[in-house]
Design an enzyme around this catalytic site. Structure first.
Site, PDB file in Angstrom:
ATOM      1  N   LYS A   1       0.852  -1.187   0.000  1.00 24.60           N
ATOM      2  CA  LYS A   1       0.000   0.000   0.000  1.00 24.60           C
ATOM      3  C   LYS A   1       0.886   1.235   0.000  1.00 24.60           C
ATOM      4  O   LYS A   1       1.911   1.271   0.702  1.00 24.60           O
ATOM      5  CB  LYS A   1      -0.918  -0.020   1.228  1.00 24.60           C
ATOM      6  CG  LYS A   1      -1.922   1.124   1.297  1.00 24.60           C
ATOM      7  CD  LYS A   1      -2.853   0.957   2.505  1.00 24.60           C
ATOM      8  CE  LYS A   1      -3.879   2.083   2.567  1.00 24.60           C
ATOM      9  NZ  LYS A   1      -4.811   1.926   3.719  1.00 24.60           N
TER      10      LYS A   1
ATOM     11  N   SER B   1      -9.794   2.218   2.887  1.00 23.09           N
ATOM     12  CA  SER B   1      -8.890   2.949   2.013  1.00 23.09           C
ATOM     13  C   SER B   1      -7.905   2.049   1.267  1.00 23.09           C
ATOM     14  O   SER B   1      -7.209   2.516   0.368  1.00 23.09           O
ATOM     15  CB  SER B   1      -8.092   3.956   2.842  1.00 23.09           C
ATOM     16  OG  SER B   1      -7.251   3.284   3.780  1.00 23.09           O
TER      17      SER B   1
ATOM     18  N   SER C   1     -10.317  -0.287   6.999  1.00 24.52           N
ATOM     19  CA  SER C   1      -9.700  -0.132   5.675  1.00 24.52           C
ATOM     20  C   SER C   1      -9.004  -1.373   5.142  1.00 24.52           C
ATOM     21  O   SER C   1      -8.566  -1.391   3.989  1.00 24.52           O
ATOM     22  CB  SER C   1      -8.705   1.032   5.685  1.00 24.52           C
ATOM     23  OG  SER C   1      -9.393   2.251   5.809  1.00 24.52           O
TER      24      SER C   1
END
EC number: 6.3.5.7
Length: 507
Positions: free
Chosen positions: A79, A154, A178
């Site tokens: 990420k 997210s 998330s």
């Protein structure tokens, strides 16, 4: 072998060890899939072709020397919230579009030490503030199951990349759901560990008392492999807890009763989680999954979580307050985007932050700054922290009656891109996940079927549904083991998104 992307982590490790394929071949295979398919998904912000191939060659050399670990040479996606030395780390924001990190986050360093090969950095909601991946400066990520749908957020880029077989597994972070919500929306397994289990050093902060890194992968076993790499105490992170880690991979297969591997397990089901507002298909799939767990020996226990309705208002005071503090450093002087030709210092601050931050980030900074301001701190922030303690106590009391708590991960399956323009409507989608972050507990989401009500509408395929299990502190191994047993009896985690299946034979 043409379908390397369909192998799980254990099969990839065995294939590398037995020299069925090399890390270079494996890495080239995934890079080719990214090059071919990601234009439709936008799951990557940065793809590191050259360094990935160089690291794959190094992994093959280590293996030839007899110095390889179990995971050496297996590709991974990170990420874009984790700092990676020499590679852009943007957190999905224009503010950090030009930021090249001079060091590695601890999670990245541990992945490198394990011999994992980074394919690139995945898309995300700006500074992890969002539940749909639509707030990214680099554009929305598309759900591999239905390209007009969101992948969740997210960590939507990590989830979309794994669901489309562009990476075997990926790192992610969870501040209010998330990891779990994108895992549910994309038909994957995602684990949010106990707060303090995974180092936050080098992870760009959103809300420091809530942020926690964890794995997204297809199965509980694949998550166990990655958690083994990510977990552990880190002296560089003051919130990292020096609590012993376990052998998560070995732990998932430990059972003394193969026919009833969950015999004696008490699963708490709060009636607050199965109520109005929950999509009918999601409710049906979750109840179906609980029946499977009962067949495996578990017992359902009705429990009462009295503070469930307080979680969203408390979270959306605490998280923005911490965000307003953490993001104050991005002023155009030392960190972040700098406006052109500022007239004076105030103009530099104002225009740099206005141009650098997107709407959702600015909204949360304003909310947080207001809540922390003189005269309002006690009324809002302090009261929210007191509610947080009540939520934690509520969970601890529930665990006197049960071993884990079950419920849906999200109230609906993935919704259409652009469908939720109202921020409050977006926030309500986190209703089942954010209390876990407020309490600092571990939780896992796993695929348990599909919401078929969307079939035929807008050319939309059936959409994945996720079951969430919440455990007491440091129960990651137990959560992984329960889901692993469930996944031995079902095949929802093996289902492929249309874009992954369609491209599979051609690459």
């Amino acid at each position: 072998m043409t379908e390397l992307h369909r192998l799980d982590i254990r099969e990839l490790a065995q294939g590398l060890a037995s020299k069925q394929f090399s890390s270079l071949e494996l890495t080239q295979h995934f890079l080719a899939r990214i090059d071919r398919l990601d234009a439709k998904l936008n799951s990557f912000i940065t793809v590191t072709h050259e360094s990935a191939l160089a690291n794959a060659r190094s992994a093959d050399a280590l293996r030839a020397q007899g110095n390889a670990g179990v995971l050496t040479g297996i590709p991974i996606a990170h990420k874009d919230i984790f700092c990676t030395e020499g590679v852009k780390t943007s957190a999905g924001s224009k503010m950090l579009d030009n930021f090249i990190s001079p060091y590695n986050a601890t999670v990245v360093a541990q992945a490198n030490a394990a011999g994992l090969v980074m394919l690139g950095k995945t898309n995300m909601d700006e500074f992890a503030m969002g539940s749909s991946n639509e707030s990214s400066f680099y554009g929305a990520t598309h759900n591999p199951w239905a390209l007009n749908r969101v992948p969740g957020g997210s960590s939507g880029g990590s989830a979309a990349a794994v669901a489309a077989d562009l990476a075997p597994f990926a790192t992610a972070t969870d501040t209010g759901g998330s990891i779990r919500q994108p895992a549910a929306f994309c038909g994957l397994t995602g684990l949010k560990p106990t707060y303090g289990r995974v180092s936050r050093f080098g992870m760009i902060a959103y809300a420091s008392s809530l942020d926690q890194g964890g794995p997204i992968a297809r199965s509980a076993e694949d998550c166990a492999y990655l958690l083994q790499v990510m977990a552990g105490h880190d002296a560089k992170d003051s919130t990292s807890v020096d609590h012993p880690t376990e052998d998560y991979v070995a732990g998932i297969t430990t059972t003394t009763n193969p026919d009833k591997p969950l015999q004696g397990l008490r699963i708490g089901l709060p009636h607050q989680y199965i109520k109005d507002g929950l999509d009918a298909d999601v409710k049906a799939r979750v109840l179906d999954a609980l029946k499977v767990l009962e067949d495996l020996g578990a017992t359902l226990v009705e429990i009462n979580l009295t503070t469930s309705d307080a979680a969203i208002p408390a979270y959306y005071l605490i998280a923005p307050s911490e965000a307003s503090s953490n993001l104050s450093r991005y002023d155009g002087v030392r960190f972040g985007h700098r406006c052109e030709n500022p007239k004076d210092l105030m103009d530099l601050y104002t225009r740099s932050r206005t141009e650098g931050f997107g709407d959702e980030v600015q909204r949360r900074i304003l909310i947080g700054t207001y809540a922390l301001s003189e005269g309002y701190y006690d009324a809002y922030y302090l009261k929210a922290q007191k509610v947080r303690r009540l939520i934690q106590n509520d969970f601890l009391k529930a665990f006197e009656q049960c071993d884990v708590i079950a419920g849906p991960t999200a109230p609906t399956a993935a919704y259409a891109i652009g469908a939720k323009q109202d921020p409050v409507a977006m926030y309500l989608g986190d209703i089942y996940t954010i209390a876990v972050n407020l309490a600092g507990l571990p939780a896992i989401s796993a695929p348990v079927g599909f919401d078929t009500s969307y079939s035929g509408h807008d050319n939309c395929a059936p959409l994945p549904v996720g079951l969430q299990l919440i455990g007491p502190y440091w129960s990651e191994s137990k959560l992984l083991s329960i889901i692993h047993q469930y996944q031995q009896r079902t095949d929802w985690h093996k289902q492929r998104a249309p874009i992954a299946s369609d491209a599979g034979a051609a690459l």
